[in-house]
Scaffold this motif. Structure first.
Motif, mmCIF file in Angstrom:
data_model
loop_
_atom_site.group_PDB
_atom_site.id
_atom_site.type_symbol
_atom_site.label_atom_id
_atom_site.label_comp_id
_atom_site.label_asym_id
_atom_site.label_seq_id
_atom_site.Cartn_x
_atom_site.Cartn_y
_atom_site.Cartn_z
ATOM 1 N N PHE A 65 0.852 -1.407 -0.086
ATOM 2 C CA PHE A 65 -0.090 -0.002 -0.018
ATOM 3 C C PHE A 65 0.877 1.150 0.058
ATOM 4 C CE2 PHE A 65 -2.731 -3.126 1.680
ATOM 5 C CZ PHE A 65 -3.941 -3.103 0.992
ATOM 6 N N TRP A 66 2.010 1.174 0.625
ATOM 7 C CA TRP A 66 2.936 2.228 0.722
ATOM 8 C C TRP A 66 3.580 2.565 -0.638
ATOM 9 C CZ3 TRP A 66 2.521 5.551 4.381
ATOM 10 C CH2 TRP A 66 2.022 5.265 5.764
ATOM 11 N N ALA A 67 3.926 1.422 -1.335
ATOM 12 C CA ALA A 67 4.317 1.642 -2.848
ATOM 13 C C ALA A 67 3.293 2.199 -3.455
ATOM 14 C CB ALA A 67 4.550 0.191 -3.294
ATOM 15 N N PHE A 68 2.085 1.743 -3.466
ATOM 16 C CA PHE A 68 1.065 2.298 -4.461
ATOM 17 C C PHE A 68 0.963 3.893 -4.101
ATOM 18 C CE2 PHE A 68 -0.843 -1.542 -5.402
ATOM 19 C CZ PHE A 68 -1.183 -1.620 -6.625
ATOM 20 N N ALA A 69 0.849 4.291 -2.697
ATOM 21 C CA ALA A 69 0.899 5.835 -2.346
ATOM 22 C C ALA A 69 1.996 6.426 -2.779
ATOM 23 C CB ALA A 69 0.979 5.887 -0.594
ATOM 24 N N ILE A 70 3.243 6.011 -3.007
ATOM 25 C CA ILE A 70 4.170 6.824 -3.674
ATOM 26 C C ILE A 70 3.991 6.896 -5.076
ATOM 27 C CG2 ILE A 70 6.795 6.659 -4.017
ATOM 28 C CD1 ILE A 70 7.175 5.200 -1.496
ATOM 29 N N PHE A 71 3.572 5.823 -5.633
ATOM 30 C CA PHE A 71 3.395 5.781 -6.999
ATOM 31 C C PHE A 71 2.178 6.796 -7.329
ATOM 32 C CE2 PHE A 71 0.456 3.781 -10.244
ATOM 33 C CZ PHE A 71 0.776 4.472 -11.237
ATOM 34 N N ILE A 72 1.122 7.043 -6.680
ATOM 35 C CA ILE A 72 -0.059 7.821 -6.837
ATOM 36 C C ILE A 72 0.445 9.274 -6.847
ATOM 37 C CG2 ILE A 72 -2.424 8.322 -6.326
ATOM 38 C CD1 ILE A 72 -2.799 5.306 -6.096
ATOM 39 N N THR A 73 1.304 9.479 -5.508
ATOM 40 C CA THR A 73 1.566 10.761 -5.290
ATOM 41 C C THR A 73 2.197 11.458 -6.616
ATOM 42 O OG1 THR A 73 1.696 10.284 -3.015
ATOM 43 C CG2 THR A 73 2.863 12.245 -3.682
ATOM 44 N N ALA A 74 3.339 10.736 -6.931
ATOM 45 C CA ALA A 74 4.111 10.829 -8.160
ATOM 46 C C ALA A 74 3.156 11.342 -9.296
ATOM 47 C CB ALA A 74 5.057 9.981 -8.595
ATOM 48 N N CYS A 75 2.161 10.467 -9.679
ATOM 49 C CA CYS A 75 1.008 10.896 -10.753
ATOM 50 C C CYS A 75 0.414 12.136 -10.281
ATOM 51 C CB CYS A 75 0.174 9.783 -10.664
ATOM 52 S SG CYS A 75 0.659 8.132 -11.322
ATOM 53 N N GLY A 76 0.021 12.519 -9.160
ATOM 54 C CA GLY A 76 -0.498 13.788 -8.887
ATOM 55 C C GLY A 76 0.377 15.016 -9.162
ATOM 56 N N PHE A 77 1.471 14.895 -9.044
ATOM 57 C CA PHE A 77 2.661 16.000 -9.352
ATOM 58 C C PHE A 77 2.845 16.145 -10.831
ATOM 59 C CE2 PHE A 77 4.462 15.449 -4.804
ATOM 60 C CZ PHE A 77 4.399 16.683 -4.624
ATOM 61 N N THR A 78 2.645 15.055 -11.712
ATOM 62 C CA THR A 78 2.702 15.253 -13.039
ATOM 63 C C THR A 78 1.657 16.101 -13.423
ATOM 64 O OG1 THR A 78 1.359 13.086 -13.370
ATOM 65 C CG2 THR A 78 3.712 12.978 -13.380
ATOM 66 N N HIS A 79 0.406 15.885 -12.844
ATOM 67 C CA HIS A 79 -0.969 16.797 -13.210
ATOM 68 C C HIS A 79 -0.851 18.060 -12.780
ATOM 69 C CE1 HIS A 79 -3.472 13.724 -15.008
ATOM 70 N NE2 HIS A 79 -2.739 12.796 -14.381
ATOM 71 N N VAL A 80 -0.171 18.494 -11.593
ATOM 72 C CA VAL A 80 0.170 19.805 -11.190
ATOM 73 C C VAL A 80 1.222 20.380 -12.317
ATOM 74 C CG1 VAL A 80 1.430 21.301 -9.434
ATOM 75 C CG2 VAL A 80 -0.389 19.053 -8.799
ATOM 76 N N LEU A 81 2.140 19.739 -12.617
ATOM 77 C CA LEU A 81 3.167 20.203 -13.593
ATOM 78 C C LEU A 81 2.506 20.481 -15.183
ATOM 79 C CD1 LEU A 81 6.460 18.747 -12.696
ATOM 80 C CD2 LEU A 81 5.803 20.902 -12.397
ATOM 81 N N SER A 82 1.528 19.793 -15.352
ATOM 82 C CA SER A 82 0.808 19.903 -16.478
ATOM 83 C C SER A 82 -0.050 21.303 -16.415
ATOM 84 C CB SER A 82 -0.343 18.934 -16.932
ATOM 85 O OG SER A 82 0.350 17.823 -17.092
ATOM 86 N N ILE A 83 -0.315 21.786 -15.352
ATOM 87 C CA ILE A 83 -1.186 23.329 -15.310
ATOM 88 C C ILE A 83 0.099 24.013 -15.417
ATOM 89 C CG2 ILE A 83 -2.287 24.560 -13.568
ATOM 90 C CD1 ILE A 83 -3.650 22.321 -12.477
ATOM 91 N N VAL A 84 1.231 23.895 -14.685
ATOM 92 C CA VAL A 84 2.185 24.961 -14.452
ATOM 93 C C VAL A 84 2.771 25.181 -16.044
ATOM 94 C CG1 VAL A 84 4.650 25.718 -13.774
ATOM 95 C CG2 VAL A 84 2.749 24.404 -12.366
ATOM 96 N N THR A 85 2.738 24.228 -16.860
ATOM 97 C CA THR A 85 3.294 24.284 -18.204
ATOM 98 C C THR A 85 2.618 24.938 -19.004
ATOM 99 O OG1 THR A 85 2.711 22.220 -18.624
ATOM 100 C CG2 THR A 85 5.098 22.524 -17.947
ATOM 101 N N LEU A 86 1.227 25.318 -18.716
ATOM 102 C CA LEU A 86 0.358 25.989 -19.660
ATOM 103 C C LEU A 86 1.043 27.546 -19.637
ATOM 104 C CD1 LEU A 86 -2.997 25.018 -18.490
ATOM 105 C CD2 LEU A 86 -2.158 24.388 -20.708
ATOM 106 N N TRP A 87 1.759 28.009 -18.417
ATOM 107 C CA TRP A 87 1.965 29.308 -18.467
ATOM 108 C C TRP A 87 3.586 29.558 -18.571
ATOM 109 C CZ3 TRP A 87 -2.357 28.130 -16.127
ATOM 110 C CH2 TRP A 87 -3.708 28.802 -16.468
#
Length: 535
Positions: A65-87
Motif C-alpha cells: 500500500f505504501w508503494a501504491f501511495a508513492i506511485f500515485i503521489t508522483a502521478c498527482g505531481f505530473t498533473h500539477v506540472l501540466s497546469i504550470v506548463t500552460l504558462w
C-alpha cells in the motif's frame, strides 16, 4: 552531467503550452480544472492508504500500500506540472517528474505481479462466512465429543469403584450362601417342627443373598467387570425362545410384538447376559407404560458409515445388528435421558427399583464391543437401540447340560486355594460332602509348598484369582509346569484381568463367578474332571 541538467532545466528557448491552445480560455480552463481534480484525487488516495495501513497493522502485504501511495503521489505531481506548463515552460522539470513516476510505476508493477497468486489466495467474504460456519459446526462436534469423554470417564471411575466393592461383596455372599446350604443339609437330622421353622428362616436368608447376588452382577455388568463367556449367537432365535417369558412378564394388557430382521447376522455375546439385558429393557418398558400399551422388539442388520461414526465417536465404522426396544409410554425428557445409564439413578418410587437395570444393559453392551442409544420424546414413547458388532464366525450347536449335584466316587483329589478363610472353609466342607479328597492352602506360595511336599497327585486345582502375592493364574501356570495334566477351575468375585481380557475369558479357561452354590460347584467340577485329557 551538470551541463546536461542546465540545458534540461533551461526554459528560455521554449514557449508555454498555452500557446499551443492559442490561449483559448475555454480550453485553458478545461485543462486546468481537469488536472486540478485529478491531482486532488491522486493526493487524497495516498492519505487514505496511509490511514488504513496505520490503523490495520495486521493486514498482510501492508507495504504494497505504501508503494501504491508513492506511485500515485508522483502521478498527482505530473498533473500539477501540466497546469504550470500552460504558462511556464518548465518542460525539463515536468520530464524529470514523469521519469520518477515511470520508475515508481515500474517498481510497483514488478512488486505486484509476483504477489498476485498470494493475493488471490486470500479468502473472500463468502469463503470466510463458510469457514466461520464450518468452525461453529466443528465447535459443536468438539463439545459433544468432550461431553461423551466426560461421561465415559465418569462411567470408568464408577466402574473401578464398583469392581473393587464387588470383589469383597461376592466373598461375603459366598460365605452366606455356602453356610446356609450347609445349615440346610444339617437340618435333615433334626425333628420335624424345628426343621420346618429353620428351613423357612434359611430359605428367607438365601432369598436375600440371591437378591444381593443379582445386585452385584448388575454392578459388575455396568462396570464392564463381569467376565463374559461369548458365543456366536442368533439373536432372533434367542428372542423367540424368550417371547413367552417376555409376555408373562409384561402381563395381559401389554401387547408384545417381535419383528425379526431377515437374514440377521450373528453376534458374539454371552447369551445369558444378553437375555438379562433384554429382560431389563422389557421390565423398564413395562414400568414406563404402567401395565398398559405396546412393546415392540425389532432386529435388523445395519451398517455404520463414516458420517454416523463421526457424530457418535464411540461407534466405529462397520457392520452391526441393531436391537430396538420401543414402548408407548410417556417418554423421557432430555435431562432424564442424559442420566438414564447412571447407576442407582431411577425415577421410580423408593423401594420399586435399584436404578441398575439400564446401567447393566449399558455395561454389557459396551463390554461386548457395542453401543446403546436412547431415543425418546415426551408423550411419544421411548426406543432404546442396541448396536452389537457382527461376528464372522460359525456357531457351535452345543446344548448346555442341566446343573446336577454329582460328586466323586472317592478317588479324586482337589486342591483348594482361597485367601478368605471363611470362603475356604465352606469350599472344603462342601467338597468333602461331595466325597472328594481335599487339600487346602491360604495363598499361592503355601499351595506351591504343599504341592511340592505332598506325594499325593492332585486331580484339580480350585483357586481364587485375586490373592495377595501369587495370583490364581500365576499359581495355575506354576503347578501345570510341575504337573502338565492338572485341571484348573478358577473362582472370582472380580477378575481384574488375570484370566479375562477385553471382558472375555481367555481361551480354554474354566471359571465360576462368586458367590458359589453347591450345585453349580459340583456340576462344574464334574464337567471338568470328566473331560478327556488333552494330548
Amino acid at each position: 552531467m551538470w551541463p546536461f541538467l542546465e540545458r534540461l532545466l533551461d526554459s528560455s528557448m521554449f514557449s508555454p503550452h498555452g500557446i499551443c491552445l492559442l490561449w483559448e480560455p475555454e480550453l485553458i480552463w478545461l485543462h486546468v480544472t481537469s488536472d486540478v481534480l485529478i491531482a486532488a484525487a491522486y493526493f487524497s488516495i495516498p492519505v487514505a492508504l496511509s490511514i488504513f495501513v496505520s490503523k490495520r497493522p495486521d493486514v498482510d502485504f501492508g507495504w504494497i500500500f505504501w508503494a501504491f501511495a508513492i506511485f500515485i503521489t508522483a502521478c498527482g505531481f505530473t498533473h500539477v506540472l501540466s497546469i504550470v506548463t500552460l504558462w511556464v515552460p518548465v518542460y525539463g522539470i515536468e520530464g524529470i517528474v514523469k521519469a520518477l513516476t515511470a520508475v515508481a510505476s515500474v517498481l510497483t508493477a514488478a512488486i505486484l505481479w509476483p504477489l498476485l497468486p498470494k493475493i488471490l489466495a486470500i479468502p473472500s467474504p463468502s469463503q470466510l462466512r463458510e469457514a466461520k460456519a464450518a468452525l461453529a459446526q466443528e465447535g459443536v462436534h468438539r463439545r459433544e465429543a468432550e461431553e461423551m469423554l466426560r461421561h465415559s470417564q465418569k462411567m470408568e471411575a464408577i466402574g473401578q469403584l464398583t469392581g473393587g466393592v464387588a470383589h469383597d461383596f461376592n466373598n461375603l455372599l459366598t460365605i452366606i450362601v455356602g453356610n446356609l446350604e450347609i445349615a440346610d443339609r444339617s437340618l435333615q437330622a433334626w425333628g420335624e417342627t424345628a426343621r420346618e421353622r429353620l428351613t423357612r428362616v434359611i430359605a428367607n436368608a438365601a432369598n436375600g443373598a440371591q437378591r444381593a447376588t443379582i445386585l452385584t452382577q448388575r454392578l459388575l455388568a455396568f462396570a464392564r467387570r463381569q467376565p463374559l463367556d461369548p458365543k456366536p449367537t442368533n439373536v432372533n432365535q434367542l428372542l423367540a425362545g424368550m417371547s413367552d417369558f417376555f409376555q408373562r412378564t409384561l402381563g395381559e394388557n401389554i401387547q408384545l410384538e417381535l419383528v425379526g430382521g431377515a437374514g440377521l447376522w450373528r453376534v458374539e455375546v454371552d447369551p445369558s447376559q444378553m437375555e438379562a439385558a433384554i429382560l431389563n429393557l422389557v421390565v423398564n418398558a413395562k414400568d414406563a407404560m404402567a401395565g398398559k400399551g405396546r412393546l415392540t422388539i425389532e432386529t435388523a442388520n445395519v451398517f455404520i458409515d463414516e458420517r454416523y461414526s463421526q457424530q457418535n465417536a464411540d461407534i466405529p465404522v462397520g457392520q452391526y445388528i441393531r436391537i430396538a426396544v420401543s414402548d408407548t409410554g410417556p417418554g423421557m425428557p432430555k435431562e432424564i435421558q442424559e442420566r438414564a445409564f447412571d447407576p442407582f439413578f431411577t425415577t421410580k418410587q423408593p423401594g420399586q427399583g435399584t436404578g441398575l437395570g439400564l446401567s447393566q444393559v449399558y455395561g454389557f453392551v459396551r463390554q461386548s464391543g457395542g453401543q446403546v442409544k436412547i431415543y425418546s420424546e415426551v408423550g411419544e414413547g421411548t426406543t432404546i437401540k442396541i448396536y452389537l458388532p457382527r461376528a464372522h464366525v460359525v456357531a457351535d450347536h452345543v446344548k448346555d447340560d442341566a446343573v446336577t449335584l454329582v460328586g466323586s466316587l472317592g478317588s479324586e483329589t482337589i486342591l483348594v486355594v482361597e485367601d478368605e478363610s471363611d470362603v475356604r472353609s465352606y469350599l472344603v466342607e462342601t467338597l468333602q460332602d461331595l466325597n472328594y479328597h481335599v487339600h487346602q492352602a491360604p495363598d499361592g506360595a503355601s499351595a506351591l509348598t504343599l504341592f511340592d511336599s505332598d506325594s499325593v497327585r492332585i486331580d484339580l486345582l480350585l483357586t481364587d484369582i485375586v490373592m495377595p502375592g501369587i495370583n490364581g493364574r500365576q499359581l495355575a501356570d506354576e503347578l501345570r509346569h510341575r504337573q502338565p495334566s492338572l485341571k484348573v477351575l478358577f473362582m472370582t468375585g472380580y477378575s481384574r484381568d488375570a484370566i479375562v481380557h477385553q471382558g472375555r475369558l481367555d481361551t480354554g479357561v474354566s471359571m465360576l463367578q462368586k458367590p458359589l452354590t453347591q450345585a453349580a460347584l459340583a456340576a462344574k467340577i464334574r464337567h471338568i474332571l470328566d473331560q478327556p485329557q488333552a494330548a
